[in-house]
Design a protein around this motif. Structure first.
Motif: not given
Length: 373
Positions: A94, A224-225, A236, A265, A268
């Motif tokens: 991450p 990427s989120l 994130a 985390q 995510m």
């Protein structure tokens, strides 16, 4: 004592600072600004993601730089389920947003003076900045032949591309991989818009077995989120690929304290396990993209590429990039000039459809006023 060498002096002026005057002009519109310049999400974060964040909020200890096993399993599951990529969860890492990794990847890989970092000719400016931060030489090149005999330390590919929305097919990506492996060059693929294909063949990952040959050697995929799940504010993202390269990045990031917070985390993992909210968000973008594209074309603009991603890459026969930005600003619409992304963008503007429904509707109405006889 010698004069200090300022790192900031290696970098150009932050490009968005040059847009301030036009933003003021657009904001003076009687009905307010329709800001389509920056691709920042505006829609709500899904309830399940917010709940996962809150449930993990009691996190007094240091989080894992490598990420929790649950998060890495979620990444691996998403890559296989959505993109046909099988990867060991150990080979996932991450990151604190994708821009952080783009900016620091050359440094994290140990590149510096005497090394070359290749990026697309029309590109997110941070590829260039990352090379300069490391002391390496950036090289903008769209074809492998343009690189010449050099053996770059790193080559960036970006598909779907920012700003153009162009999608690179399997054959193109495979050639890049083969070329890079012959020279010992790392390939980093910025795939932040991979889920956002609109037309033509669906975008594919550099880790796709038909691209990679079934091996992730020398390859890194950056995701990427921010756009898929509206998590730009969470910072994130993740990188996955070659076990040795991911291990190398992990070792350096442990020393540097580059750690994604534990609650993020958890959020995510929840986001990656839930495809439904991402499909709902994609539908919102589609509902904005269609009318906006049609309005641009009615007003005499050509839309090039734009088959994926969150932007329309538009040009007008009577305007260069900056005069086009000025024209739109006079009508309360703010777009990004194409030359932010390289000299080849000097005739284009990038128009984002990440704005609210109301802002996009206002832009459509104002474009139609421009096209009226």
């Amino acid at each position: 004592m010698g004069e200090r060498r300022r790192l900031a002096d290696r970098l150009p002026v932050f490009p968005w600072d040059r847009l301030a005057e036009y933003k003021r002009t657009a904001a003076a519109h009687p009905e307010g600004i329709a800001d389509l310049s920056v691709g920042t999400p505006v829609d709500p974060v899904a309830k399940s993601i917010r709940e996962a964040l809150a449930e993990a909020a009691d996190a007094p200890g240091y989080p894992l730089t490598h990420g929790t096993p649950a998060l890495r399993a979620s990444v691996a599951g998403w890559l296989e389920r959505r993109h046909g990529v099988r990867i060991d969860p150990a080979h996932v890492l991450p990151t604190i947003g994708s821009k952080e990794l783009v900016a620091w990847l050359p440094t994290l890989l140990g590149l510096g003076e005497g090394d070359t970092v290749v990026h697309p000719e029309l590109a997110y400016p941070t590829y260039d900045a990352g090379a300069r931060l490391a002391g390496a030489a950036p090289l903008a090149a769209d074809s492998l032949t343009a690189i010449g005999p050099a053996r770059p330390g790193l080559i960036w590919v970006n598909s779907p591309a920012n700003p153009t929305g162009r999608v690179l097919g399997r054959d193109h990506l495979r050639k890049v991989v083969e070329w890079a492996r012959e020279r010992g060059t790392v390939v980093a693929s910025d795939e932040c818009y991979l889920d956002l294909g609109w037309e033509g063949e669906p975008p594919v990952s550099i880790l796709d077995p038909e691209v990679s040959g079934g091996s992730h050697e020398g390859l890194l995929a950056v995701h990427s989120l921010s756009k898929r799940s509206n998590l730009a504010g969470y910072r994130a993202a993740f990188v996955a690929g070659d076990p040795e390269l991911v291990g190398e990045l992990l070792a350096v990031r442990k020393h540097a304290g580059m750690i994604v917070p534990a609650p993020v985390q958890a959020a995510m993992a929840a986001a990656l396990d839930d495809d439904a909210h991402a499909e709902e968000q994609k539908a919102r973008y589609a509902a904005r993209r269609g009318p906006l594209r049609a309005a641009l074309e009615r007003a005499g603009w050509a839309v090039d590429h734009s088959e994926a991603g969150l932007y329309l890459w538009a040009s007008h026969p009577d305007h260069d990039a900056w005069s086009a930005v000025g024209l739109l600003a006079e009508h309360g619409i703010l777009a990004a000039p194409g030359d932010f992304y390289g000299p080849r963008g000097s005739r284009h503007v990038r128009v984002a459809f990440t704005a609210t429904d109301d802002a996009v509707a206002a832009a459509v109405e104002r474009l139609d006023a421009l096209s009226a006889p």
